[in-house]
Design a protein around this motif. Structure first.
Motif, mmCIF file in Angstrom:
data_model
loop_
_atom_site.group_PDB
_atom_site.id
_atom_site.type_symbol
_atom_site.label_atom_id
_atom_site.label_comp_id
_atom_site.label_asym_id
_atom_site.label_seq_id
_atom_site.Cartn_x
_atom_site.Cartn_y
_atom_site.Cartn_z
ATOM 1 N N VAL A 118 7.844 17.228 8.539
ATOM 2 C CA VAL A 118 8.004 15.993 9.174
ATOM 3 C C VAL A 118 8.039 14.823 8.075
ATOM 4 O O VAL A 118 7.320 15.194 7.284
ATOM 5 N N SER A 119 8.780 13.936 8.597
ATOM 6 C CA SER A 119 8.569 12.458 7.806
ATOM 7 C C SER A 119 7.564 11.637 8.579
ATOM 8 O O SER A 119 7.764 11.195 9.599
ATOM 9 N N LEU A 120 6.569 11.326 7.618
ATOM 10 C CA LEU A 120 5.189 10.588 8.232
ATOM 11 C C LEU A 120 5.619 8.930 8.178
ATOM 12 O O LEU A 120 6.178 8.529 7.160
ATOM 13 N N ASN A 121 4.990 8.266 9.069
ATOM 14 C CA ASN A 121 5.339 6.711 9.061
ATOM 15 C C ASN A 121 4.139 5.995 9.012
ATOM 16 O O ASN A 121 3.844 5.409 10.139
ATOM 17 N N PRO A 122 3.084 6.297 8.222
ATOM 18 C CA PRO A 122 1.665 5.492 8.160
ATOM 19 C C PRO A 122 2.148 4.014 7.746
ATOM 20 O O PRO A 122 3.205 3.772 7.205
ATOM 21 N N ILE A 123 1.218 3.078 8.084
ATOM 22 C CA ILE A 123 1.479 1.613 7.373
ATOM 23 C C ILE A 123 1.558 1.548 6.114
ATOM 24 O O ILE A 123 0.420 2.588 5.303
ATOM 25 N N MET A 124 2.368 1.109 5.494
ATOM 26 C CA MET A 124 2.415 0.919 4.065
ATOM 27 C C MET A 124 2.331 -0.386 3.536
ATOM 28 O O MET A 124 2.813 -1.284 4.204
ATOM 29 N N VAL A 125 1.719 -0.497 2.278
ATOM 30 C CA VAL A 125 1.607 -1.722 1.539
ATOM 31 C C VAL A 125 2.405 -1.848 0.131
ATOM 32 O O VAL A 125 3.426 -2.374 0.230
ATOM 33 N N ASP A 126 1.878 -1.260 -0.859
ATOM 34 C CA ASP A 126 2.413 -1.354 -2.145
ATOM 35 C C ASP A 126 3.577 -0.265 -2.425
ATOM 36 O O ASP A 126 4.087 -0.642 -3.026
ATOM 37 N N GLY A 127 3.300 0.830 -1.646
ATOM 38 C CA GLY A 127 4.085 2.096 -1.987
ATOM 39 C C GLY A 127 4.147 2.596 -3.366
ATOM 40 O O GLY A 127 4.865 3.482 -3.736
ATOM 41 N N THR A 128 2.710 2.462 -3.891
ATOM 42 C CA THR A 128 2.573 2.957 -5.308
ATOM 43 C C THR A 128 1.410 3.955 -5.470
ATOM 44 O O THR A 128 1.255 4.321 -6.553
ATOM 45 N N GLY A 129 0.710 4.282 -4.304
ATOM 46 C CA GLY A 129 -0.355 5.055 -4.363
ATOM 47 C C GLY A 129 -1.632 4.245 -4.716
ATOM 48 O O GLY A 129 -2.714 4.916 -5.030
ATOM 49 N N MET A 130 -1.748 2.788 -4.670
ATOM 50 C CA MET A 130 -2.789 2.106 -5.191
ATOM 51 C C MET A 130 -3.775 1.489 -4.355
ATOM 52 O O MET A 130 -4.836 1.410 -4.281
ATOM 53 N N CYS A 131 -2.976 1.038 -3.290
ATOM 54 C CA CYS A 131 -3.779 0.278 -2.018
ATOM 55 C C CYS A 131 -4.579 1.449 -0.941
ATOM 56 O O CYS A 131 -5.434 0.958 -0.338
ATOM 57 N N GLY A 132 -3.969 2.630 -0.605
ATOM 58 C CA GLY A 132 -4.638 3.611 -0.023
ATOM 59 C C GLY A 132 -4.151 3.379 1.376
ATOM 60 O O GLY A 132 -4.635 3.929 2.488
ATOM 61 N N GLY A 133 -3.349 2.400 1.724
ATOM 62 C CA GLY A 133 -3.050 1.851 3.096
ATOM 63 C C GLY A 133 -2.406 3.179 3.993
ATOM 64 O O GLY A 133 -2.448 3.170 5.038
ATOM 65 N N CYS A 134 -1.529 3.920 3.131
ATOM 66 C CA CYS A 134 -0.728 5.082 3.732
ATOM 67 C C CYS A 134 -1.208 6.474 3.837
ATOM 68 O O CYS A 134 -0.809 7.406 4.007
ATOM 69 N N ARG A 135 -2.987 6.286 3.661
ATOM 70 C CA ARG A 135 -3.517 7.637 3.391
ATOM 71 C C ARG A 135 -3.302 8.556 4.561
ATOM 72 O O ARG A 135 -3.452 7.919 5.825
ATOM 73 N N VAL A 136 -3.359 9.860 4.595
ATOM 74 C CA VAL A 136 -3.198 10.703 5.608
ATOM 75 C C VAL A 136 -3.846 11.958 5.256
ATOM 76 O O VAL A 136 -4.285 12.125 4.375
#
Ligand code: FAD
Ligand code: NAD
Ligand code: FES
Length: 299
Positions: A209-227
């Motif tokens: 599946v392709s997941l759709n968490p909230i993303m901010v920087d897209g670089t692995g730095m902010c942690g916004g998209c952690r799953v």
């Protein structure tokens, strides 16, 4: 600035853009995405690269209006420009010769599924597609999927086109009827992907599946998209966005995606007020409410 060379509505609240982005068009692979910012006061949002044309140096973005930024994007058309387009981001889809592959696109998820389905077909897989939407006018890319697929099934929640029901009703039947389904790829609402995962897990069918968490920087730095995947923390922007469906903690992802609903609603209301329209009385996520605000006069 990234110029928009073409735009057209695929449904009342879904628009397709062709954007000049030479370097991204050359490097892009199925499953990857960009993060865009419309202007210097805009928020950053992730959008999948639905297609690209290397010769023209363009990428295709297909966007559904669900909140402030995506609704603002509906106002853009040919000749306008997007301030930032960063990418290609994310790990490309793993395309292999699986045998019989089922591609499932729920709503605007079909835009994300399309390049992956095409790559699966080009690799030699027998391709079965299941497309679902709430109603006929929300179904997108049906013609393109029809050309590509060995078999195609269409569902609508209200029965206005294809079978009345959900994509998972068809999947359940196929799992019972098909001698062998070797691989399933699903993109759509979280609840849909969770249900797909539940069904295929029972039959031990490899499922992505392709997941759709909230993303901010897209670089692995902010942690916004952690799953949470298989009990471990992963960042969807750099470790995904695709994951083994059977390992995804859908409950936590759903909770995280709902964390900012009040702020998102306020932001959309503010945007609509600035645009001179009335404060939305219903949820900004109500398709009818969005539809009235953005429906082009000729649709
Ligand atoms: P907001 O006000 O931020 O949110 C409005 C509603 O959308 C809320 O219900 C909120 O929970 C939900 N939402 C917020 N962020 C996301 C998100 N990241 N994913 C899903 N729902 C979200 N959308 C497309 O239309 N086309 C695409 O090709 C596409 N590709 C994506 C690829 C990736 C890797 C990811 C993570 C998301 C993708 N999305 C895509 C979803 C898109 O990013 C969101 O719809 C967008 O960020 C919403 O912004 P907004 O300001 O309009 O709405
Ligand atoms: P939608 O809510 O109209 O649903 C489309 C179809 O998905 C339905 O017709 C049905 O067949 C299926 N579905 C929905 N809920 C289901 C359930 N509980 N069980 C089984 N099947 C179900 O779709 P939409 O409004 O176009 O929204 C598309 C969704 O895709 C959004 O929720 C968005 O968050 C998600 N999305 C995902 C990504 C990603 O990268 N994974 C990117 C963009 C959007
Ligand atoms: Fe910031 Fe993934 S979006 S870590």
């Amino acid at each position: 600035m990234y110029e928009i060379l073409d735009d057209r509505y695929l449904s009342p609240n879904v628009k397709q853009f062709e954007v000049l982005a030479n370097r991204i068009a050359r490097k892009q692979q199925p499953g990857q995405f960009v993060i865009i910012r419309l202007h210097d006061r805009g928020e950053r949002i992730p959008l999948t690269i639905a297609d690209s044309d290397r010769e023209r140096g363009t990428i295709q973005l297909i966007v559904k209006a669900v909140g402030k930024t995506t609704q603002e994007m509906m106002n853009l058309s040919r000749g306008d420009a997007i301030l930032n387009v960063v990418g290609p981001l994310g790990i490309p889809s793993h395309i292999d010769l699986f045998g019989t592959a089922v591609a499932i696109g729920g709503g605007v998820g079909a835009a994300i599924t399309y390049p992956i389905a095409r790559a699966l077909k080009e690799k030699g897989n027998r391709l079965i597609t299941i497309l679902g939407a709430s109603q006929e006018n929300q179904l997108i890319l049906l013609d393109k999927f029809s050309e590509l697929s060995d078999q195609i099934y269409v569902t609508t929640d209200d029965g206005s086109l294809g079978e009345k029901g959900k994509v998972t009703d068809v999947l359940m039947r196929l799992i019972e009827e098909e001698p062998a389904i070797d691989y399933v790829h699903a993109v759509g609402p979280l609840q849909m992907m969770e249900e797909v995962s539940r069904l295929t897990k029972k039959s031990n069918i490899q499922t992505v599946v392709s997941l759709n968490p909230i993303m901010v920087d897209g670089t692995g730095m902010c942690g916004g998209c952690r799953v949470r995947i298989g009990g471990e923390t992963r960042f969807a922007c750099v470790d995904g966005p695709e994951f083994n469906a059977h390992e995804v903690d859908f409950k936590t992802l759903n909770q995280r995606n709902e964390m900012y609903l009040d702020q998102e609603r306020e932001s959309l209301d503010r945007f609509n007020l600035e645009q001179g329209s009335e404060k939305s009385t219903s949820s900004p996520f109500d398709p009818d409410c969005k539809l009235k605000k953005i429906l082009p006069s000729n649709f």
